[in-house]
Design an enzyme around this catalytic site. Structure first.
Site, mmCIF file in Angstrom:
data_model
loop_
_atom_site.group_PDB
_atom_site.id
_atom_site.type_symbol
_atom_site.label_atom_id
_atom_site.label_comp_id
_atom_site.label_asym_id
_atom_site.label_seq_id
_atom_site.Cartn_x
_atom_site.Cartn_y
_atom_site.Cartn_z
ATOM 1 N N SER A 69 2.612 2.816 -5.673
ATOM 2 C CA SER A 69 2.143 2.479 -4.287
ATOM 3 C C SER A 69 2.411 1.095 -3.725
ATOM 4 O O SER A 69 3.560 1.192 -3.393
ATOM 5 C CB SER A 69 0.288 2.848 -4.378
ATOM 6 O OG SER A 69 0.000 3.228 -2.991
ATOM 7 N N HIS A 74 -1.972 -10.405 3.564
ATOM 8 C CA HIS A 74 -1.756 -11.147 5.148
ATOM 9 C C HIS A 74 -2.599 -12.403 5.175
ATOM 10 O O HIS A 74 -3.561 -12.473 4.261
ATOM 11 C CB HIS A 74 -2.524 -10.153 5.845
ATOM 12 C CG HIS A 74 -1.858 -8.811 5.792
ATOM 13 N ND1 HIS A 74 -0.554 -8.262 6.207
ATOM 14 C CD2 HIS A 74 -2.699 -7.666 5.139
ATOM 15 C CE1 HIS A 74 -0.438 -7.070 6.038
ATOM 16 N NE2 HIS A 74 -1.457 -6.642 5.378
ATOM 17 N N CYS A 89 -1.395 4.619 -7.948
ATOM 18 C CA CYS A 89 -1.567 5.713 -8.574
ATOM 19 C C CYS A 89 -0.984 6.159 -9.892
ATOM 20 O O CYS A 89 -0.992 7.241 -10.518
ATOM 21 C CB CYS A 89 -0.805 6.870 -7.857
ATOM 22 S SG CYS A 89 -1.336 6.799 -5.773
#
Length: 122
Positions: A69, A74, A89
């Site tokens: 995934s 940020h 996943c």
């Protein structure tokens, strides 16, 4: 004797949170953050496919695509702040370990960590 029927299952493990009072010398350094996200994928036993980064103002946004995934960071150096999301996943992965590695490398003095099980059976 009847056999056990197993239903198809999608694994979904997400760890995300906010990091406060981080080391500002790291938060604005795109190359350093790229190395951190690469190592976080390794720490979480994820297969790294690609890393993209963008300098946005003083901050940086990093997206690591892993086979299982993604990992995102940020940053807002002006607030000593970052957000992190690790989603997988893969049953063999450890997104919590990847998240905590990032917390350590950004030298967050405090952080929130949320965990969500997004798995489904059909």
């Amino acid at each position: 004797m009847m056999g056990v029927v197993s239903l198809p299952r999608v694994i979904g493990k997400q760890v995300y949170g906010s990091l406060y009072e981080c080391d500002t010398t790291v938060l604005g350094e795109q190359k350093v953050l790229e190395q951190i996200v690469r190592k976080a994928a390794e720490e979480g036993n994820m297969t790294l496919l690609d890393v993209k980064a963008w300098k946005i103002g003083d901050g940086v946004s990093i997206v690591a695509i892993v086979l299982e995934s993604h990992i995102t960071i940020h940053t807002w150096p002006e607030y000593n702040f970052a957000t992190v999301d690790v989603y997988s996943c893969g049953s063999h992965t450890d997104p919590r370990k990847a998240f905590l590695y990032i917390v350590k490398e950004l030298k967050a003095r405090r952080y929130t960590m949320n965990e969500a099980d997004r798995s489904s059976e059909f």
